[in-house]
Scaffold this motif. Structure first.
Motif, PDB file in Angstrom:
ATOM      1  N   HIS A  30       0.849  -1.184   0.000  1.00  0.00           N
ATOM      2  CA  HIS A  30       0.000   0.000   0.000  1.00  0.00           C
ATOM      3  C   HIS A  30       0.888   1.239   0.000  1.00  0.00           C
ATOM      4  CE1 HIS A  30      -2.675   3.052   1.846  1.00  0.00           C
ATOM      5  NE2 HIS A  30      -3.559   2.474   1.048  1.00  0.00           N
ATOM      6  N   VAL A  31       0.555   2.196  -0.843  1.00  0.00           N
ATOM      7  CA  VAL A  31       1.272   3.468  -0.901  1.00  0.00           C
ATOM      8  C   VAL A  31       0.410   4.485  -0.173  1.00  0.00           C
ATOM      9  CG1 VAL A  31       2.202   5.225  -2.459  1.00  0.00           C
ATOM     10  CG2 VAL A  31       2.275   2.827  -3.114  1.00  0.00           C
ATOM     11  N   MET A  32       1.053   5.351   0.613  1.00  0.00           N
ATOM     12  CA  MET A  32       0.252   6.310   1.371  1.00  0.00           C
ATOM     13  C   MET A  32      -0.645   7.115   0.442  1.00  0.00           C
ATOM     14  SD  MET A  32       2.734   9.424   2.701  1.00  0.00           S
ATOM     15  CE  MET A  32       4.177   8.526   3.212  1.00  0.00           C
ATOM     16  N   SER A  33      -1.772   7.548   0.962  1.00  0.00           N
ATOM     17  CA  SER A  33      -2.754   8.276   0.161  1.00  0.00           C
ATOM     18  C   SER A  33      -2.221   9.641  -0.259  1.00  0.00           C
ATOM     19  CB  SER A  33      -4.046   8.462   0.960  1.00  0.00           C
ATOM     20  OG  SER A  33      -3.838   9.415   1.994  1.00  0.00           O
ATOM     21  N   THR A  34      -2.884  10.223  -1.226  1.00  0.00           N
ATOM     22  CA  THR A  34      -2.478  11.561  -1.661  1.00  0.00           C
ATOM     23  C   THR A  34      -2.601  12.564  -0.518  1.00  0.00           C
ATOM     24  OG1 THR A  34      -4.684  11.986  -2.544  1.00  0.00           O
ATOM     25  CG2 THR A  34      -3.027  11.218  -4.092  1.00  0.00           C
ATOM     26  N   GLY A  68      -7.229   2.615  -1.821  1.00  0.00           N
ATOM     27  CA  GLY A  68      -6.013   3.371  -2.082  1.00  0.00           C
ATOM     28  C   GLY A  68      -5.183   2.816  -3.214  1.00  0.00           C
ATOM     29  N   MET A  69      -3.921   3.248  -3.198  1.00  0.00           N
ATOM     30  CA  MET A  69      -2.968   2.879  -4.245  1.00  0.00           C
ATOM     31  C   MET A  69      -2.044   1.772  -3.759  1.00  0.00           C
ATOM     32  SD  MET A  69      -3.290   4.787  -6.945  1.00  0.00           S
ATOM     33  CE  MET A  69      -3.899   6.360  -7.481  1.00  0.00           C
ATOM     34  N   TYR A  70      -1.704   0.881  -4.687  1.00  0.00           N
ATOM     35  CA  TYR A  70      -0.835  -0.248  -4.385  1.00  0.00           C
ATOM     36  C   TYR A  70       0.195  -0.415  -5.496  1.00  0.00           C
ATOM     37  CZ  TYR A  70      -4.319  -1.397  -0.894  1.00  0.00           C
ATOM     38  OH  TYR A  70      -5.157  -1.331   0.183  1.00  0.00           O
TER      39      TYR A  70
END
Length: 119
Positions: A30-34, A68-70
């Motif tokens: 998981h990449v931290m959110s914007t 979210g982003m991955y």
């Protein structure tokens, strides 16, 4: 952190690419959110979103709705392949052209590469 001459969104994208390449970010991570990114680095959330959008378009990240982003499967291999191609065309070809201009022959170049590789 983002103080280079290129736009901040490109610096963010490059930072995340490097994390994927060096293994800090693994497929499925998981990449931290914007919003988190914007808060952490004190930037506009739209700037972070632009960087993330670029990485999604490149196939490095994917978005899971509501989560979210991955990091995408195969992102590291994808980045490596692109960087390898760019290395030869953008960097090595220029070095070889300069070597030719300076009268540095193939044998001398190969000897130098072997010495440096052994270090």
């Amino acid at each position: 952190m983002f103080d280079g001459p290129e736009p901040i969104y490109l610096q963010i994208a490059e930072h995340l690419r490097r994390q994927v390449l060096d293994g800090t970010l693994q497929p499925g991570d998981h990449v931290m959110s914007t919003t988190q990114y914007a808060t952490t680095y004190r930037i506009n959330p739209a700037t972070a979103a632009k960087a993330f959008g670029l990485l999604v378009d490149e196939g490095v990240l994917y978005k899971q709705r509501g989560l979210g982003m991955y990091v995408s499967e195969g992102a590291r291999d994808l980045l490596r392949e692109r960087r390898r191609a760019a290395f030869f065309t953008d960097r090595l070809d220029a070095v070889l052209d300069e070597a030719r201009t300076l009268g540095i022959g193939q044998d001398e170049l190969i000897d130098h590469v072997r010495k440096r590789s052994a270090q």
